[in-house]
Design a protein around this motif. Structure first.
Motif, PDB file in Angstrom:
ATOM      1  N   MET A   1       0.799  -1.363   0.562  1.00  0.00           N
ATOM      2  CA  MET A   1       0.210  -0.154   0.410  1.00  0.00           C
ATOM      3  C   MET A   1       0.848   0.921  -0.403  1.00  0.00           C
ATOM      4  SD  MET A   1      -3.386   0.117   2.316  1.00  0.00           S
ATOM      5  CE  MET A   1      -3.880  -0.316   0.736  1.00  0.00           C
ATOM      6  N   ASP A   2       0.688   2.157  -0.600  1.00  0.00           N
ATOM      7  CA  ASP A   2       1.175   3.581  -1.029  1.00  0.00           C
ATOM      8  C   ASP A   2       1.187   4.374   0.421  1.00  0.00           C
ATOM      9  OD1 ASP A   2      -0.773   5.552  -2.251  1.00  0.00           O
ATOM     10  OD2 ASP A   2      -1.566   4.343  -1.342  1.00  0.00           O
ATOM     11  N   ALA A   3       1.913   5.765   0.486  1.00  0.00           N
ATOM     12  CA  ALA A   3       1.821   6.623   1.360  1.00  0.00           C
ATOM     13  C   ALA A   3       0.999   6.884   2.463  1.00  0.00           C
ATOM     14  CB  ALA A   3       2.885   7.799   1.268  1.00  0.00           C
ATOM     15  N   ALA A   4       0.048   6.674   0.932  1.00  0.00           N
ATOM     16  CA  ALA A   4      -1.320   8.155   1.523  1.00  0.00           C
ATOM     17  C   ALA A   4      -2.514   6.860   2.497  1.00  0.00           C
ATOM     18  CB  ALA A   4      -2.374   8.294  -0.239  1.00  0.00           C
ATOM     19  N   PHE A   5      -2.014   5.755   2.967  1.00  0.00           N
ATOM     20  CA  PHE A   5      -2.643   4.795   3.038  1.00  0.00           C
ATOM     21  C   PHE A   5      -3.723   5.558   4.537  1.00  0.00           C
ATOM     22  CE2 PHE A   5      -3.655   2.223   7.201  1.00  0.00           C
ATOM     23  CZ  PHE A   5      -4.106   1.630   6.800  1.00  0.00           C
ATOM     24  N   ASP A   6      -4.225   5.566   4.530  1.00  0.00           N
ATOM     25  CA  ASP A   6      -5.473   6.540   5.618  1.00  0.00           C
ATOM     26  C   ASP A   6      -6.522   4.978   6.681  1.00  0.00           C
ATOM     27  OD1 ASP A   6      -7.499   7.830   7.158  1.00  0.00           O
ATOM     28  OD2 ASP A   6      -7.392   8.824   5.184  1.00  0.00           O
ATOM     29  N   LEU A   7      -6.126   4.816   8.179  1.00  0.00           N
ATOM     30  CA  LEU A   7      -6.725   4.382   8.583  1.00  0.00           C
ATOM     31  C   LEU A   7      -8.389   4.864   9.215  1.00  0.00           C
ATOM     32  CD1 LEU A   7      -6.084   1.622  10.007  1.00  0.00           C
ATOM     33  CD2 LEU A   7      -5.842   3.186  12.080  1.00  0.00           C
ATOM     34  N   ASP A   8      -7.862   5.771   9.029  1.00  0.00           N
ATOM     35  CA  ASP A   8      -9.283   6.461   9.371  1.00  0.00           C
ATOM     36  C   ASP A   8     -10.606   5.964   8.514  1.00  0.00           C
ATOM     37  OD1 ASP A   8      -8.545   8.618  11.942  1.00  0.00           O
ATOM     38  OD2 ASP A   8      -8.234  10.069  11.031  1.00  0.00           O
ATOM     39  N   GLU A   9      -9.664   5.502   7.248  1.00  0.00           N
ATOM     40  CA  GLU A   9     -10.847   5.370   5.936  1.00  0.00           C
ATOM     41  C   GLU A   9     -10.862   3.557   6.540  1.00  0.00           C
ATOM     42  OE1 GLU A   9      -9.709   6.123   2.239  1.00  0.00           O
ATOM     43  OE2 GLU A   9      -9.552   8.461   3.186  1.00  0.00           O
ATOM     44  N   LEU A  10     -10.030   3.699   6.694  1.00  0.00           N
ATOM     45  CA  LEU A  10     -10.123   2.194   7.212  1.00  0.00           C
ATOM     46  C   LEU A  10     -11.162   1.538   7.744  1.00  0.00           C
ATOM     47  CD1 LEU A  10      -9.097  -1.074   6.387  1.00  0.00           C
ATOM     48  CD2 LEU A  10      -7.914  -0.391   7.972  1.00  0.00           C
ATOM     49  N   TYR A  11     -10.585   2.578   8.680  1.00  0.00           N
ATOM     50  CA  TYR A  11     -11.574   2.484  10.471  1.00  0.00           C
ATOM     51  C   TYR A  11     -13.474   2.454   9.873  1.00  0.00           C
ATOM     52  CZ  TYR A  11     -13.893   2.994  14.522  1.00  0.00           C
ATOM     53  OH  TYR A  11     -14.857   2.755  15.777  1.00  0.00           O
ATOM     54  N   THR A  12     -13.048   3.424   8.832  1.00  0.00           N
ATOM     55  CA  THR A  12     -14.917   3.509   8.260  1.00  0.00           C
ATOM     56  C   THR A  12     -15.500   2.227   7.781  1.00  0.00           C
ATOM     57  OG1 THR A  12     -13.770   6.408   8.699  1.00  0.00           O
ATOM     58  CG2 THR A  12     -16.604   5.985   7.503  1.00  0.00           C
ATOM     59  N   ALA A  13     -14.167   2.294   7.112  1.00  0.00           N
ATOM     60  CA  ALA A  13     -15.061   1.458   6.058  1.00  0.00           C
ATOM     61  C   ALA A  13     -15.578   0.086   6.328  1.00  0.00           C
ATOM     62  CB  ALA A  13     -14.328   1.456   4.781  1.00  0.00           C
TER      63      ALA A  13
ATOM     64  N   ARG B   1       3.214  -1.498   9.174  1.00  0.00           N
ATOM     65  CA  ARG B   1       2.460  -2.662   9.273  1.00  0.00           C
ATOM     66  C   ARG B   1       1.477  -2.646   8.520  1.00  0.00           C
ATOM     67  NH1 ARG B   1       4.218  -6.954  14.156  1.00  0.00           N
ATOM     68  NH2 ARG B   1       6.421  -5.747  14.482  1.00  0.00           N
ATOM     69  N   VAL B   2      -0.013  -2.199   8.782  1.00  0.00           N
ATOM     70  CA  VAL B   2      -0.923  -2.388   8.179  1.00  0.00           C
ATOM     71  C   VAL B   2      -0.849  -1.752   6.583  1.00  0.00           C
ATOM     72  CG1 VAL B   2      -4.045  -1.279   8.363  1.00  0.00           C
ATOM     73  CG2 VAL B   2      -2.185  -2.332  10.564  1.00  0.00           C
ATOM     74  N   ALA B   3      -0.255  -0.654   6.651  1.00  0.00           N
ATOM     75  CA  ALA B   3       0.061   0.069   5.290  1.00  0.00           C
ATOM     76  C   ALA B   3       0.759  -0.336   4.233  1.00  0.00           C
ATOM     77  CB  ALA B   3       0.894   1.325   5.108  1.00  0.00           C
ATOM     78  N   ALA B   4       1.960  -1.344   4.606  1.00  0.00           N
ATOM     79  CA  ALA B   4       2.038  -2.776   3.759  1.00  0.00           C
ATOM     80  C   ALA B   4       1.151  -3.813   3.519  1.00  0.00           C
ATOM     81  CB  ALA B   4       3.445  -2.732   4.348  1.00  0.00           C
ATOM     82  N   ALA B   5       0.206  -3.749   4.335  1.00  0.00           N
ATOM     83  CA  ALA B   5      -0.038  -5.709   4.245  1.00  0.00           C
ATOM     84  C   ALA B   5      -1.252  -5.008   2.804  1.00  0.00           C
ATOM     85  CB  ALA B   5      -1.739  -5.741   5.059  1.00  0.00           C
ATOM     86  N   THR B   6      -1.428  -6.529   2.096  1.00  0.00           N
ATOM     87  CA  THR B   6      -1.984  -6.320   0.517  1.00  0.00           C
ATOM     88  C   THR B   6      -3.324  -6.109   1.282  1.00  0.00           C
ATOM     89  OG1 THR B   6      -0.878  -8.146   0.612  1.00  0.00           O
ATOM     90  CG2 THR B   6      -2.416  -8.585  -1.430  1.00  0.00           C
TER      91      THR B   6
END
Length: 164
Positions: free
Chosen positions: A1-13, A49-54
């Motif tokens: 995953m790229d540097a634009a990873f957003d944990l807030d978006e993951l949470y919301t989704a 780690r989360v951002a790097a996960a597939t």
């Protein structure tokens, strides 16, 4: 995953979807919600780690399921050993003085509170506290002194003013 990873978006989704999945696994909504929340706390700490996960959602789900499994193991151990624990004792009565002390203790620095409780309620000496906490005895003594002083101030504030 790229540097634009957003944990807030993951949470919301994925929060609701993950809770539903874990609820189906454990049958307890509160446990499911707790497991997902704790998994997202871990994700905050391990953001790279989360951002790097597939599949970041799968990563969070794995952490949440592992949390559930850990809870099941603890519950199994308690069920296995509980019959050997003596039965319940009479209810502990807590008076207003005790409530005032606990309220004041809650306002102390956690390090001070720990040594004050161990000294005054567990009846340990400063050397025993130092050994138990892995601290120099001088540190324990200074925390105890500062904690006592702060506690005295807090308890004095709670007393009603005396009328002449």
């Amino acid at each position: 995953m790229d540097a634009a990873f957003d944990l807030d978006e993951l949470y919301t989704a994925s929060y609701r979807r993950l809770v539903v999945q874990l609820f189906a696994l454990c049958g307890d909504m509160a446990d499911a919600e707790d497991a997902v929340q704790e998994a997202f706390v871990v994700a905050l700490r391990k953001r790279r780690r989360v951002a790097a996960a597939t599949n970041p959602e799968a990563w969070v789900r794995t952490v949440a399921v592992n949390r559930l499994r850990s809870g099941w193991r603890r519950a199994s151990m308690v069920r296995r050993h509980q019959p050997r624990v003596p039965g319940p004792q009479a209810a502990v009565e807590v008076g207003p003085e005790h409530v005032a002390i606990v309220t004041a203790l809650a306002q102390l620095d956690p390090d001070q509170r720990e040594v004050v409780v161990l000294h005054h309620l567990a009846d340990l000496g400063t050397a025993q506290i130092a050994a138990e906490l892995g601290l120099p005895e001088g540190t324990v003594k200074s925390r105890l002194a500062r904690g006592r002083a702060r506690l005295a101030d807090l308890l004095d504030e709670r007393e009603e003013p005396r009328h002449a």
